[in-house]
Design an enzyme around this catalytic site. Structure first.
Site, PDB file in Angstrom:
ATOM      1  N   HIS A   6      -9.666   7.191  -3.404  1.00 22.33           N
ATOM      2  CA  HIS A   6      -8.280   6.746  -3.305  1.00 22.33           C
ATOM      3  C   HIS A   6      -7.443   7.568  -2.334  1.00 22.33           C
ATOM      4  CE1 HIS A   6      -9.328   4.103  -6.624  1.00 22.33           C
ATOM      5  NE2 HIS A   6      -8.480   3.320  -5.987  1.00 22.33           N
ATOM      6  N   ARG A  22      -0.720  -1.330  -5.608  1.00 21.89           N
ATOM      7  CA  ARG A  22      -1.350  -0.473  -6.628  1.00 21.89           C
ATOM      8  C   ARG A  22      -0.245   0.234  -7.419  1.00 21.89           C
ATOM      9  NH1 ARG A  22      -5.199   0.239  -2.137  1.00 21.89           N
ATOM     10  NH2 ARG A  22      -7.318  -0.055  -2.895  1.00 21.89           N
ATOM     11  N   ARG A  67      -0.452  -5.313  -9.091  1.00 23.61           N
ATOM     12  CA  ARG A  67      -1.602  -5.127  -9.976  1.00 23.61           C
ATOM     13  C   ARG A  67      -1.192  -4.270 -11.172  1.00 23.61           C
ATOM     14  NH1 ARG A  67      -6.970  -2.313  -7.752  1.00 23.61           N
ATOM     15  NH2 ARG A  67      -5.649  -0.464  -7.851  1.00 23.61           N
ATOM     16  N   GLU A 126     -14.493  -7.034  -9.355  1.00 24.30           N
ATOM     17  CA  GLU A 126     -14.925  -5.732  -8.831  1.00 24.30           C
ATOM     18  C   GLU A 126     -16.012  -5.099  -9.679  1.00 24.30           C
ATOM     19  OE1 GLU A 126     -11.613  -3.005  -8.596  1.00 24.30           O
ATOM     20  OE2 GLU A 126     -10.733  -3.669 -10.461  1.00 24.30           O
ATOM     21  N   ASN A 158     -14.261  -2.328  -2.976  1.00 26.22           N
ATOM     22  CA  ASN A 158     -14.544  -0.892  -3.122  1.00 26.22           C
ATOM     23  C   ASN A 158     -15.335  -0.632  -4.397  1.00 26.22           C
ATOM     24  OD1 ASN A 158     -12.814  -0.721  -0.951  1.00 26.22           O
ATOM     25  ND2 ASN A 158     -11.046  -0.157  -2.191  1.00 26.22           N
ATOM     26  N   ASP A 159     -14.807  -1.137  -5.500  1.00 27.80           N
ATOM     27  CA  ASP A 159     -15.523  -0.925  -6.754  1.00 27.80           C
ATOM     28  C   ASP A 159     -16.754  -1.805  -6.840  1.00 27.80           C
ATOM     29  OD1 ASP A 159     -14.296   1.157  -8.251  1.00 27.80           O
ATOM     30  OD2 ASP A 159     -12.509  -0.105  -8.364  1.00 27.80           O
ATOM     31  N   ARG A 166     -18.259   6.039  -5.518  1.00 28.81           N
ATOM     32  CA  ARG A 166     -17.480   5.920  -4.282  1.00 28.81           C
ATOM     33  C   ARG A 166     -16.871   7.231  -3.834  1.00 28.81           C
ATOM     34  NH1 ARG A 166     -12.505   1.982  -6.213  1.00 28.81           N
ATOM     35  NH2 ARG A 166     -11.265   2.860  -4.529  1.00 28.81           N
ATOM     36  N   CYS A 216      -9.412  -7.662  -1.281  1.00 34.24           N
ATOM     37  CA  CYS A 216      -8.368  -6.638  -1.128  1.00 34.24           C
ATOM     38  C   CYS A 216      -8.941  -5.229  -1.080  1.00 34.24           C
ATOM     39  CB  CYS A 216      -7.316  -6.759  -2.229  1.00 34.24           C
ATOM     40  SG  CYS A 216      -7.960  -6.438  -3.868  1.00 34.24           S
TER      41      CYS A 216
HETATM   42  C1  PEP Z   1     -11.232  -2.174  -5.074  1.00 35.66           C
HETATM   43  O1  PEP Z   1     -11.864  -1.665  -5.998  1.00 35.66           O
HETATM   44  O2  PEP Z   1     -11.773  -2.695  -4.087  1.00 35.66           O
HETATM   45  C2  PEP Z   1      -9.754  -2.201  -5.095  1.00 35.66           C
HETATM   46  C3  PEP Z   1      -9.067  -2.907  -4.227  1.00 35.66           C
HETATM   47  O3  PEP Z   1      -9.122  -1.449  -6.013  1.00 35.66           O
HETATM   48  P1  PEP Z   1      -9.065   0.155  -5.988  1.00 35.66           P
HETATM   49  O4  PEP Z   1      -9.559   0.611  -4.639  1.00 35.66           O
HETATM   50  O5  PEP Z   1      -7.663   0.550  -6.250  1.00 35.66           O
HETATM   51  O6  PEP Z   1     -10.002   0.567  -7.094  1.00 35.66           O
HETATM   52 MG    MG Z   2     -10.893  -1.175  -7.853  1.00 35.83          MG
END
Ligand code: PEP
Ligand code: MG
Length: 567
Positions: A175, A282, A318, A416, A439-440, A450, A487
C-alpha cells in the site's frame, strides 16, 4: 533524485541510522542523562520487587546497573559520540557489537545475556527519544528511506517535499507503493541489501522503473538522470494535452478511465487529470491519518467533499478495508497470517457499529448529489455479501424514516479472492457492478505475499492464471449484464491495460499519475489489434514471456517510453 532521510519506528534500535553531529560534548551530556534515567528506573524496579523476588533473582538488576555504567557500554558509546556520531547511532553500534559477542559464546547462560544487552539498549534509546523526540525537518526533494516504510509514515510528510521512497521491505503493490504512485513519486520497494544505517543525508537516486538505487552518484550518473527526469516531465506534459479527449480506440471503442484516491489532497490532481470519476476511494487512508475512529460527522464531511468535487461524475467509496498491511494505530490486530486473517469486510461485519456508521455517513453525504457508489472489499462468500446488503438496506430505510431525501446508491463487489472469481455470477446477480482488485487477486491466486520482497519476482499480474481469471469474471458479469471494472495497479500499467481493453472491461481505475499514459495507449490502438495481441498472449505460458512479448510490441509501436525510464 534528492537527499536521503532515514526514518524508523521509535525504540527500534536496529533501525537507527548514523547521523553526523557538530556539538559532541552536548550530545554526550544528553546520553549521560538517558543512562542516568535508566539507572533510576532499574533501581526503582528492583526496590519495588523486593518483597516479590528472592535476593538472588534481584541480583540481575545489579548486573544491569554494572553493565550500564561500564566502559563496555557507556564508555565506548561516549567515545563514538566524540568521534561525531549522534547518541542513538553510537548506542546502536555499541549494542549490536556487544550483542554479537554474547551470542557467539559457548556458555548458554552467557549467550542469553545478549537479550539483556539489547533490553538495556532499548531502555536508553527510549529515554533519548523522549528527551529529543525526533522531529525531522524534511529538506526539499526528500527521498524517504527506511526498513519498513508504512503508508501512514508516508502520509505524514508534506507531499510537496517528497521526491522518492525506498523501503527495504515491501513490493510494488504494497500500500505504501500505491500511495507513492498516487502522489506521482518514484518508489523502490524490497531493497533488501540497502545499508540503511549508512545513508542518511546522502544524495540518492531511485529509479522506480528498474528498481535501481544510486547512493552518492557520480556527476555522470547525476547528469544522465537529470536528462531522464526532464524527458519524463516533457512526456507527462505532452500527455496532459490528452486531458479533455476521450479514451477512445482508433476504431471508436470507448472505455472509462477513472482514478483511485483516498486522500483529500489528491482530489485536485484527480480533477485536473480529466478522469471520468473516482473508481476506487480507499476510505482506510483517512482512518489511518487519525488517532481514533472518525465519527459519522467527520466521515460525512470527508465523503461530501469528494462527492461534491467530482459531481456529477461518479465516486466509488469503498467500505473500510483494514487488516493485512493496513493497520490502524488505534485498532491493533496481531495475527500470524494477516493477509489470510481478519481483513476488510470480515472486520466490518464483526463490528457492524463501524460499518453502519460508515454507510450512514456515505449515503447522507450523497444527498442532493446522488453520484455515490459503494464498493465492498474482500468478499469471499455469498453470505458476507448478503449480510452487508442487509445492513446497507437497514441504514437506507432508517434514513428514509428520518425524512432524509436519500437515494439508494449502486452497490458493487470487489473480486479479489479466488473464491469470488468462481462465484462472480452469483455475486453479479445481487449487485450493480463488479470491480476486480488485481492486487489481491494476484496475491491470492499465486500464493505470493504482495509485500514480501523475497518472493516479489514471483508476483506478476500478467501471470496466465490471473489473465484467465479476469476473463472468467468478465464472462460471468456479461451473463447478468453487469459492468466490470479493474481497480488494482494492473489497470494503470499500460501494457496490462491493453489486454483489459481487449477483454471488454468497461472501466479502468488507476492512480492519477498513470492515467495519461493509459489514455495514450488506448488512443493509439484499435480494439481489433488489442484482441489480436490478447490472443497471442493467451498462447504464452508464463508471466515473464508475456511481459517480454508486450514490451517488445510496445517498442515496435513507438510506445517504449511508457514502459521504461526516458523517452
Ligand atoms: C486490490 O486488491 O487490487 C485493490 C484495489 O485493493 P487494495 O490494493 O486496497 O487491497
Ligand atoms: Mg484489495
Amino acid at each position: 533524485m534528492g537527499k536521503a532521510v532515514v526514518i524508523y519506528p521509535p525504540a527500534d534500535i536496529d533501525a537507527i541510522p548514523d547521523r553526523h553531529i557538530l556539538d559532541s560534548e552536548k550530545e554526550v551530556e544528553v546520553f549521560d542523562a538517558a543512562v542516568e534515567a535508566v539507572v533510576k528506573d532499574i533501581t526503582q524496579l528492583s526496590e519495588r520487587l523486593k518483597d516479590v523476588l528472592p535476593e538472588e533473582d534481584r541480583a540481575l538488576f545489579d548486573v544491569y546497573l554494572l553493565m550500564l555504567n561500564s566502559q563496555a557500554i557507556s564508555g565506548i558509546t561516549r567515545d563514538r559520540i566524540r568521534e561525531g556520531n549522534w547518541a542513538p547511532g553510537a548506542l546502536r553500534q555499541t549494542i549490536q557489537e556487544h550483542e554479537q559477542v554474547f551470542r557467539e559464546m559457548e556458555d548458554s547462560y552467557l549467550r542469553e545475556r545478549a537479550d539483556d544487552v539489547r533490553d538495556l539498549g532499548r531502555r536508553i534509546l527510549m529515554h533519548l527519544q523522549e528527551e529529543s523526540p525526533v522531529k525531522i525537518d524534511y529538506p526539499e526533494n526528500t527521498v524517504l528511506v527506511g526498513e519498513d516504510i508504512s503508508a501512514s509514515m508516508l502520509a505524514e510528510i508534506p507531499s510537496e517535499k517528497l521526491a522518492g521512497v525506498i523501503s527495504v521491505r515491501g513490493s510494488r503493490t504494497s500500500h505504501v507503493a500505491i500511495l507513492a504512485r498516487a502522489m506521482s513519486i518514484s518508489a523502490v520497494m524490497g531493497a533488501t541489501d540497502l545499508p540503511v544505517a549508512k545513508i542518511d543525508g546522502r544524495t540518492i537516486i531511485a529509479d522506480g522503473y528498474s528498481g535501481r538505487i544510486f547512493i552518492s552518484p557520480s556527476k555522470k550518473v547525476t547528469n544522465e538522470f537529470k536528462r531522464i527526469i526532464d524527458e519524463e516531465a516533457a512526456l507527462s506534459d505532452e500527455l496532459m494535452e490528452l486531458r479533455d479527449l476521450p479514451a477512445k480506440t482508433q476504431d471508436g471503442i470507448e472505455i472509462s478511465l477513472l482514478v483511485n484516491s483516498g486522500l483529500l489532497s489528491d482530489i485536485t490532481p484527480s480533477l485536473q487529470s480529466g478522469a471520468e470519476g473516482i473508481g476506487l476511494y480507499r476510505t482506510e487512508f483517512p482512518f489511518m491519518e487519525r488517532q481514533k475512529f472518525p465519527s459519522e460527522e467527520e466521515q460525512h464531511s470527508i465523503y461530501r467533499q469528494v462527492l461534491e468535487s467530482f459531481h456529477p461524475r461518479p465516486v466509488t467509496l469503498r467500505t473500510l478495508d483494514v487488516g493485512g498491511d493496513k493497520a490502524l494505530p488505534y485498532f491493533p490486530i496481531e495475527e500470524d497470517n494477516p493477509f489470510l486473517g481478519w481483513r476488510g469486510i470480515r472486520i466490518t461485519l464483526d463490528h457492524p457499529e463501524i460499518f453502519l456508521v460508515q454507510i450512514r455517513a456515505m449515503i447522507r453525504a450523497s444527498i442532493g448529489l446522488n453520484n455515490l457508489k459503494i464498493l465492498l472489499p474482500m468478499i469471499s462468500d455469498i453470505s458476507e455479501l448478503n449480510d452487508a446488503l442487509g445492513l446497507i438496506h437497514q441504514v437506507y430505510g432508517e434514513l428514509l424514516e428520518e425524512g432524509e431525501e436519500v437515494v439508494m446508491p449502486e452497490i458493487g463487489v470487489m473480486i479479489e479472492v479466488p473464491s469470488a472469481v468462481y462465484q462472480a455470477g452469483n455475486l453479479a446477480r445481487r449487485v450493480d457492478f463488479l470491480s476486480i482488485g488485481s492486487n489481491d487477486l494476484t496475491q491470492y491466486l499465486l500464493a505470493v505475499d504482495r509485500n514480501n520482497a523475497r518472493v516479489a519476482s514471483l508476483y506478476d499480474s500478467l501471470h496466465p492464471a490471473v489473465i484467465r481469471a479476469i476473463l472468467q469474471v468478465v464472462e460471468s458479469a456479461r451473463v447478468h449484464d453487469k459492468p466490470v471494472s479493474v481497480c488494482g495497479e494492473m489497470a494503470g500499467d499500460p501494457i496490462a491495460a491493453l489486454l483489459l481493453l481487449a477483454m471488454g472491461i468497461d472501466s479502468l481505475s488507476m492512480s492519477v499519475s498513470s492515467l495519461p499514459r493509459v489514455k495514450w495507449v488506448i488512443r493509439n490502438i484499435t480494439r481489433d489489434r488489442a484482441r489480436q495481441i490478447l490472443s497471442d498472449v493467451l498462447t504464452l505460458e508464463d508471466a515473464a514471456g508475456i511481459r517480454k512479448y508486450l514490451n517488445e510490441t510496445f517498442e515496435e509501436a513507438g510506445m517504449g517510453g511508457l514502459v521504461r525510464a526516458g523517452n
